[in-house]
Design an enzyme around this catalytic site. Structure first.
Site, PDB file in Angstrom:
ATOM      1  CB  SER A  56      -0.939  -0.030   1.209  1.00  0.00           C
ATOM      2  OG  SER A  56      -1.913   0.994   1.112  1.00  0.00           O
ATOM      3  N   GLY A  58       2.581   3.180   2.336  1.00  0.00           N
ATOM      4  CA  GLY A  58       3.898   3.212   2.973  1.00  0.00           C
ATOM      5  C   GLY A  58       4.928   2.408   2.218  1.00  0.00           C
ATOM      6  CD  GLU A  59       3.423  -1.505   2.951  1.00  0.00           C
ATOM      7  OE1 GLU A  59       3.142  -2.177   3.950  1.00  0.00           O
ATOM      8  OE2 GLU A  59       2.687  -0.597   2.503  1.00  0.00           O
ATOM      9  CB  ALA A  60       3.684   2.811  -2.777  1.00  0.00           C
ATOM     10  CB  ALA A  63       8.498   0.433  -4.091  1.00  0.00           C
TER      11      ALA A  63
END
Length: 417
Positions: A56, A58-60, A63
């Site tokens: 989602s 935060g992880e995007a 990345a």
């Protein structure tokens, strides 16, 4: 990966569960968008070097940070998948400007073993990169079957999650990634124990690399004594109301900026304060702002600027067992935040924030009240906070570069099919 009869049976029923659940999942407005990609009726990718999964928002962001740190001459082919439209929007934002590597963005396929097998056959990645706590059994199992490499980066696992996953430890041991990079020593120990993977290391949280050093504008400082109540959650409203009433007794002229975590709670706060005869106004009603003791923010996007004007701040999600909200933003913008005891979501920040006085923590509402009162009576100089904050962040940065070195090293040692 050799599979026992028990494991094959387990995945058979796991697939059956996905087959039964998928029609209902696709009725969800959140999952309906991108349904064709989630079920591989539409495929927006081809063969890649790296498959990176960013669940989602935060992880995007993580990345994106990793993409910036891959060397230009590698010329990588990268697929980044996400579960949410918000994550997809973040990933696509800078994609047009990304000329160094060939990057594809897609919704993550459902973890149905049949769909996952097809997706891996199409993408044929040399390496799977899982960000934080995205451990999907069918995806990981198929990667192991195909004898491809796998790494967890910026790994995290709360004590509660750890206890839950340990109930199926027999499975995760068989699905162990080749390397685990955890964002705290505590997370490293949990992930290492769960997967029984000795190649587990602590690397500074990549989120630190996204934080810019702060510059506090002198114009932001005001003469009025101001308190910020940030990201207040429904479950702790009674405790926060206690803080408001007690602090207004001690500081009758105190100006309080109240930021509910969810705007749906704005009307509840307005009713509660009005019935308690505490003057309040909505930020959108600008004509009433100056005379209100409590200004309820019913618009987004102004919290960071509010921190720069504040003398003290309380960070919500911490007086109820919710894990806390982001207290780093507060001290990076010149105010020493106070939290309640529940801060498990931000343990990766390290004990240094408390030892240096950048953050103060109370074990209950009474201690929080005392800390806020002390801070309001003797607010720390913002320039001093700024210096300590910048020093702290600079010491914590560099996780992105180290993570990318691990990824590239693992990629270069992978078997080329």
């Amino acid at each position: 990966m050799k599979e026992s009869f028990f494991l094959k049976t387990l995945f058979f029923f796991y697939q059956l569960l996905w087959v039964c659940a998928t029609p209902f999942l696709l009725r969800s407005p959140r999952l309906k968008e991108g349904a064709e990609e989630r079920t591989l009726k539409k495929v927006n990718f081809s063969k890649v070097d790296i498959w990176m999964h960013a669940a989602s928002v935060g992880e995007a962001y993580i990345a994106r940070q990793l993409l910036k740190n891959f060397e230009d001459d590698l010329k990588l082919k990268i697929l980044i998948t996400t579960n949410t439209s918000q994550g997809k929007n973040i990933l696509e934002k800078d994609l047009a400007a990304e000329q160094r590597h060939a990057v594809s963005i897609a919704y993550m396929v459902f973890d149905n073993p049949t769909l996952v097998k097809k997706a891996i056959r199409i993408a044929d990645p040399k390496l799977l990169v899982l960000i934080e706590l995205e451990i999907w059994p069918a995806l990981m199992a198929e990667i192991k079957r195909q004898k491809k490499k796998m790494i967890i980066v910026n790994g995290r696992m709360t004590e509660k999650s750890y206890k839950g996953y340990k109930k199926t430890a027999f499975l995760w041991k068989r699905l162990a990634p080749d390397i685990i990079l955890a964002n705290s020593e505590e997370n490293k120990k949990r992930l290492q124990d769960l997967f029984q993977q000795k190649r587990s290391y602590y690397v500074s949280n990549i989120k630190f690399d996204q934080i810019k050093t702060c510059t506090i504008s002198k114009k932001a400082v005001t003469k009025d004594r101001t308190l910020i109540l940030a990201s207040i959650r429904k479950e702790e409203e009674s405790e926060v109301f206690y803080l408001i009433t007690e602090l207004l007794k001690r500081f009758p002229d105190l100006h309080i900026d109240l930021f509910p975590r969810h705007l749906a709670r704005v009307s509840n706060w307005k009713t509660l304060l009005t019935e308690s005869h505490i003057s309040c106004a909505l930020k959108s009603a600008s004509s009433l702002n100056a005379v209100a003791s409590v200004l309820i923010w019913d618009i987004f996007g102004e919290l960071l600027n509010a921190y720069q004007r504040a003398d003290a701040a309380f960070i919500g999600g911490s007086l109820a067992p919710l894990g806390g909200q982001n207290f780093i933003e507060a001290f990076m913008n010149g105010v020493t935040p106070v939290t309640g005891p529940s801060i498990s979501n931000f343990l990766w920040a390290g004990n240094e924030v408390f030892e240096s006085g950048l953050v103060k923590k109370g074990s209950n509402k009474e201690e929080v009240l005392k800390l806020l009162e002390e801070t309001l009576r003797n607010p720390e100089d913002k320039a001093t906070i700024q210096q300590k904050a910048n020093k702290y962040i600079q010491l914590k940065q560099g996780g992105s570069r180290k993570t990318c070195r691990h990824i590239v090293d693992l990629l270069q040692h992978s078997d080329v099919n």
